[in-house]
Design a protein around this motif. Structure first.
Motif, PDB file in Angstrom:
ATOM      1  N   ARG A 108      18.316   1.776  55.730  1.00 56.16           N
ATOM      2  CA  ARG A 108      18.813   0.450  55.343  1.00 56.16           C
ATOM      3  C   ARG A 108      19.497  -0.254  56.509  1.00 56.16           C
ATOM      4  O   ARG A 108      19.422  -1.477  56.648  1.00 56.16           O
ATOM      5  CB  ARG A 108      19.796   0.598  54.174  1.00 56.16           C
ATOM      6  N   SER A 142      25.697  -4.657  57.599  1.00 54.97           N
ATOM      7  CA  SER A 142      25.382  -3.867  58.799  1.00 54.97           C
ATOM      8  C   SER A 142      26.631  -3.192  59.347  1.00 54.97           C
ATOM      9  O   SER A 142      26.613  -2.017  59.740  1.00 54.97           O
ATOM     10  CB  SER A 142      24.749  -4.768  59.854  1.00 54.97           C
ATOM     11  N   THR A 180      15.820  -3.632  48.931  1.00 56.29           N
ATOM     12  CA  THR A 180      15.633  -5.017  48.537  1.00 56.29           C
ATOM     13  C   THR A 180      14.618  -5.072  47.408  1.00 56.29           C
ATOM     14  O   THR A 180      13.521  -4.564  47.527  1.00 56.29           O
ATOM     15  CB  THR A 180      15.125  -5.844  49.729  1.00 56.29           C
ATOM     16  N   PRO A 213      16.664 -13.987  59.288  1.00 54.08           N
ATOM     17  CA  PRO A 213      16.966 -14.259  57.875  1.00 54.08           C
ATOM     18  C   PRO A 213      15.904 -15.165  57.258  1.00 54.08           C
ATOM     19  O   PRO A 213      15.375 -16.065  57.929  1.00 54.08           O
ATOM     20  CB  PRO A 213      18.332 -14.957  57.935  1.00 54.08           C
ATOM     21  N   GLN A 270      16.857  -7.954  59.396  1.00 57.05           N
ATOM     22  CA  GLN A 270      17.110  -9.160  58.602  1.00 57.05           C
ATOM     23  C   GLN A 270      18.145 -10.052  59.266  1.00 57.05           C
ATOM     24  O   GLN A 270      18.098 -11.279  59.134  1.00 57.05           O
ATOM     25  CB  GLN A 270      17.588  -8.764  57.205  1.00 57.05           C
ATOM     26  N   GLN A 271      19.094  -9.433  59.944  1.00 55.37           N
ATOM     27  CA  GLN A 271      20.094 -10.235  60.637  1.00 55.37           C
ATOM     28  C   GLN A 271      19.460 -11.052  61.758  1.00 55.37           C
ATOM     29  O   GLN A 271      19.879 -12.166  62.052  1.00 55.37           O
ATOM     30  CB  GLN A 271      21.191  -9.316  61.178  1.00 55.37           C
ATOM     31  N   ILE A 285      19.551  -8.834  46.550  1.00 54.65           N
ATOM     32  CA  ILE A 285      19.769  -7.528  47.186  1.00 54.65           C
ATOM     33  C   ILE A 285      20.535  -6.661  46.208  1.00 54.65           C
ATOM     34  O   ILE A 285      21.633  -7.011  45.793  1.00 54.65           O
ATOM     35  CB  ILE A 285      20.546  -7.670  48.498  1.00 54.65           C
ATOM     36  N   GLN A 320      16.845  -1.859  58.516  1.00 51.89           N
ATOM     37  CA  GLN A 320      16.354  -3.080  57.861  1.00 51.89           C
ATOM     38  C   GLN A 320      17.360  -4.221  58.002  1.00 51.89           C
ATOM     39  O   GLN A 320      16.981  -5.381  58.227  1.00 51.89           O
ATOM     40  CB  GLN A 320      16.080  -2.804  56.390  1.00 51.89           C
ATOM     41  N   SER A 321      18.652  -3.911  57.818  1.00 53.27           N
ATOM     42  CA  SER A 321      19.665  -4.965  57.904  1.00 53.27           C
ATOM     43  C   SER A 321      19.723  -5.565  59.300  1.00 53.27           C
ATOM     44  O   SER A 321      19.940  -6.772  59.460  1.00 53.27           O
ATOM     45  CB  SER A 321      21.032  -4.414  57.502  1.00 53.27           C
ATOM     46  N   LYS A 328      22.794 -15.349  53.291  1.00 50.88           N
ATOM     47  CA  LYS A 328      22.090 -14.089  53.525  1.00 50.88           C
ATOM     48  C   LYS A 328      22.446 -13.510  54.901  1.00 50.88           C
ATOM     49  O   LYS A 328      22.584 -12.284  55.057  1.00 50.88           O
ATOM     50  CB  LYS A 328      20.575 -14.304  53.418  1.00 50.88           C
ATOM     51  N   THR A 346      24.143  -9.933  55.260  1.00 47.83           N
ATOM     52  CA  THR A 346      23.493  -8.890  56.055  1.00 47.83           C
ATOM     53  C   THR A 346      24.389  -8.402  57.183  1.00 47.83           C
ATOM     54  O   THR A 346      24.459  -7.204  57.487  1.00 47.83           O
ATOM     55  CB  THR A 346      22.173  -9.434  56.631  1.00 47.83           C
ATOM     56  N   ARG A 347      25.108  -9.325  57.792  1.00 42.68           N
ATOM     57  CA  ARG A 347      26.006  -8.927  58.880  1.00 42.68           C
ATOM     58  C   ARG A 347      27.127  -8.021  58.367  1.00 42.68           C
ATOM     59  O   ARG A 347      27.433  -6.979  58.966  1.00 42.68           O
ATOM     60  CB  ARG A 347      26.598 -10.177  59.540  1.00 42.68           C
TER      61      ARG A 347
END
Length: 755
Positions: A420, A213, A83, A431, A427-428, A74, A423-424, A205, A209-210
């Motif tokens: 973003r 966010s 990403t 993962p 992803q959270q 990232i 997206q995060s 990851k 990501t958390r």
């Protein structure tokens, strides 16, 4: 005087070549021939040690799992948050390998497999230490209570010691290998490390990501407010400065200037075109004024075509038709015919009509030119007015652009962060990682260690290397004399003879049991090798430049065989016909007197003490054909050096020179007593007897350098008690045809053998 240079010395070209910097093949061969037993012994011991290692070392198994690492990263930049899939460099791959070896992953494996309860990891298994203790039936001692943290750290150390993580070539695949006493456990732990690494990547990851966010959510609120404030500031500035923005984002004055510019260009083009038309038609009219008014010529067709006037075109066509008719009728009826004259009149009228039309057009062109000029001037004035009015607006526009740029930047950053953040959040919730197991570890069929073939091969190679090294050190540390070359190099004179080892004397005296060394030397065959060696000593004495008659037989230490050599050499010379006097000059230890059976016989000591004549004391040995002057065996004088250097002894030697060809004196050993050093000037030459493989080089060197006279008058040396077979191994080859000396040449069929 040292006359060694007059005789050929034994100089092996391979061993004494000073220019040779490396061992020759023959020297290596000789070294191996001499030391092969020792090298074989060392090699055997090392092989036994290798077998013992194989016997007590437990079998260990290595399982391997192949895993492709996660190449997705990232990348956070100021312009874009996205990403990206980037190529992984060597440093990144090494980082992932270290991550696999990390303590966090290892602790995860320990918890998952409950290794803190495994005897192999807590010290109660079948390791090497336990095998050795069990072999000797020893107790490992009382168990020590350890805390949970200590047990975990110990298990962690054992786990990491047996783990090996490597990269396969230049690929993104890492190989996880684990070694254990149990084949199934090795595969289980290798797979557990791969799974723990993948789980660690997913958790890392998720956490990243958390955290991203949470940070993005806070940052989005700030950016939203900043973007609103910037947009409001732009609008307020426009209202304050009366700035109107057109459809394309331009100011109204700029739009009007652009339009006026286009209109001015068009007006200038129209003016130029009208002027060009007027100039052309003006030139045509000027041509008409220059011509005769009665001339029936009409304007140039190019002019009519350029003007594109339908009236002129129609009149000109009519004129041409009448001209053709007039030409035809004049030719048919004559030029003065009424019809021809009518046609010519009609043609003149048509021509005047054409020129009238051209004049009319010229006036219209003048009107068009004037209109174009007026329009151009009007547009030009308007542009100047608009440009002057927009000067202040352009100054404000610079500031407006700055405000708009800032507003757009805030807006773009806000939209990027908002995208973003979306997206995060996704992803959270889901993962993912690119890391995956390519080949799972399976229980190995064969142990990885100890490797029997490799261990034994290393044992053999190590044993040979150690054996050769120790053998070389053994030879370098061996200070004994084993070759003639060593003795000659040490003493600096020739080795006159090499005498083999002979059986020692049995009994107290040689007369009681004539099976000793003296008997064998005195009764040697005339063509034997020993006889030739003694003959070599005799020739060396005979060739002495000052005619050496009085020769001292010496040795560095007792027991080297000088007495036996002196007696045997005397018997050999006597058998050769030389008048020989043998004197026992070793007053402290008269071994020769006792050996020849003349115990308690008056001798040298009586001659000095009682002033007796030596002729009365000399004993003629009928068996060996030499005269012998014994030493006293009843008294051991403490001042033996004074007796040897007494005038009586000197006079005796002087008188004996006239009566004998050879006077051989068995002197005491050099190092224990001072006798030889004290009496050295009384002798013409010395022959030094050295025991093969016994006397050290330091002792020989010290003995030779004890007296400068001895060193100068040393005729040569005799290497005694030599083992011929071992000596040949040291020298590498024999320079004598031993069977040649004992061959009966009357028998032509007798074979000659080379020793």
């Amino acid at each position: 005087m040292n006359v060694a240079g007059k005789f050929p010395r034994y100089v092996p070209t391979l061993e004494n070549d000073a220019s040779a910097e490396t061992l020759s093949l023959l020297q290596v061969r000789d070294f191996l021939v001499r030391q092969w037993r020792f090298i074989a012994l060392v090699t055997g011991l090392v092989m036994i040690a290798g077998l013992a290692y194989l016997a007590i070392t437990p079998a260990r198994y290595t399982a391997q799992a192949d895993m492709i690492i996660d190449t997705k990263r990232i990348s956070w930049t100021q312009s874009e948050m996205a990403t990206e899939n980037r190529s992984v460099e060597d440093s990144a791959v090494e980082s992932e390998i270290e991550t696999t070896r990390s303590e966090k992953v290892a602790l995860n494996v320990i918890r998952r497999l409950r290794l803190t309860e495994d005897p192999e990891f807590i010290g109660a298994g079948q390791g090497l230490k336990q095998r050795i203790l069990a072999l000797f039936k020893l107790d490992s001692g009382p168990a020590v209570e350890r805390s949970e943290e200590e047990i975990t750290r110990r298990v962690l150390g054992t786990l990491r010691d047996n783990l090996r993580v490597t990269r396969l070539g230049r690929s993104y695949i890492e190989q996880i290998a684990y070694t254990s006493l149990n084949r199934d456990k090795a595969a289980q732990i290798a797979n557990a490390f791969a799974d723990a690494y993948i789980e660690d990547q997913l958790q890392a990851k998720f956490e990243a990501t958390r955290r991203a966010s949470v940070w993005l959510e806070q940052r989005i609120g700030e950016l939203r407010q900043q973007a609103s404030d910037a947009y409001r500031e732009v609008q307020d500035f426009k209202s304050k400065n009366s700035i109107i923005i057109g459809v394309e984002g331009k100011l109204a004055s700029e739009v009007e200037l652009d339009q006026l510019g286009v209109a001015l260009a068009k007006a200038r083009a129209d003016t130029s075109q009208a002027r060009a038309k007027l100039d052309r038609i003006t030139r045509v009219l000027e041509q008409r004024l220059d011509k005769d008014k009665e001339d029936l010529a009409i304007p140039d067709p190019v002019v009519t075509d350029a003007l594109s006037n339908p009236v002129i075109t129609k009149l000109r066509q009519q004129y041409l038709d009448d001209q053709n008719k007039e030409s035809e009728w004049s030719a048919r009826y004559g030029a003065d015919h009424q019809a021809a004259r009518n046609l010519r009149a009609q043609m003149a009228a048509t021509r005047r009509a054409i020129w009238d039309e051209i004049i009319r057009i010229s006036e219209s062109y003048k009107s068009e030119l004037q209109i174009a000029k007026t329009q151009e001037e009007s547009i030009d004035r308007r542009m100047i007015e608009v440009f002057q009015q927009s000067g202040a607006t352009r100054q404000s526009q610079v500031r407006l652009r700055e405000l708009e740029t800032a507003a757009n930047s805030y807006r773009g950053i806000y939209e990027t962060f908002l995208s973003r953040f979306t997206q995060s959040v996704q992803q959270q919730s889901f993962p993912s990682t690119e890391a995956r197991v390519v080949t799972a570890a399976s229980p190995p069929s064969l142990p990885s260690s100890p490797k029997i073939g490799l261990t034994m091969a290393l044992a053999v190679v190590s044993g040979l290397g150690l054996g050769v090294t120790l053998a070389f050190a053994r030879e370098r540390m061996d200070r004994q004399i084993h070759t003639r070359a060593q003795l000659e190099e040490l003493v600096g004179c020739s080795c006159l003879a090499v005498l083999p080892t002979l059986p020692t004397t049995v009994g107290k005296g040689w007369n009681k049991k004539e099976v000793g060394a003296f008997q064998q030397i005195s009764e040697i065959e005339p063509f034997s090798e020993t006889a030739e060696a003694l003959r070599y000593i005799k020739v060396a004495i005979d060739l002495h430049p000052t005619g050496a008659k009085v020769v001292g037989i010496v040795s560095a230490l007792p027991g080297e065989g000088k007495t036996t050599v002196a007696a045997g050499f005397a018997a050999f010379i006597a058998r050769s016909g030389g008048r020989t006097l043998l004197i026992d000059g070793d007053l402290r230890n008269p071994t020769m007197t006792n050996g020849l059976g003349y115990t308690d016989t008056p001798g040298l000591l009586d001659m000095v003490a009682d002033k007796m004549s030596y002729e009365d004391l000399v004993i003629t040995d009928t068996k060996h054909k030499f005269d012998f002057l014994p030493s006293s065996t009843r008294i051991r004088p403490s001042n033996s050096s004074d007796i040897l250097t007494s005038p009586a002894v000197k006079q005796m030697l002087k008188s004996a020179r006239n009566d004998y060809d050879y006077i051989l004196v068995d002197l005491p050993p050099i190092l224990p007593l001072v006798d030889v050093k004290a009496a050295a000037l009384m002798f013409d030459a010395f022959v030094m007897v050295v025991e093969w493989g016994s006397t050290s080089a330091d002792e020989i060197s010290k003995a030779v350098t004890t007296s400068p006279v001895l060193s100068e008058r040393l005729l040569g040396t005799v290497l005694n008690k030599a083992d011929a077979a071992v000596m040949r191994r040291f020298e590498g080859y024999s320079d004598r045809l031993h069977s040649y000396y004992g061959r009966d040449y009357s028998d032509k069929n007798a074979p000659a053998k080379i020793a």
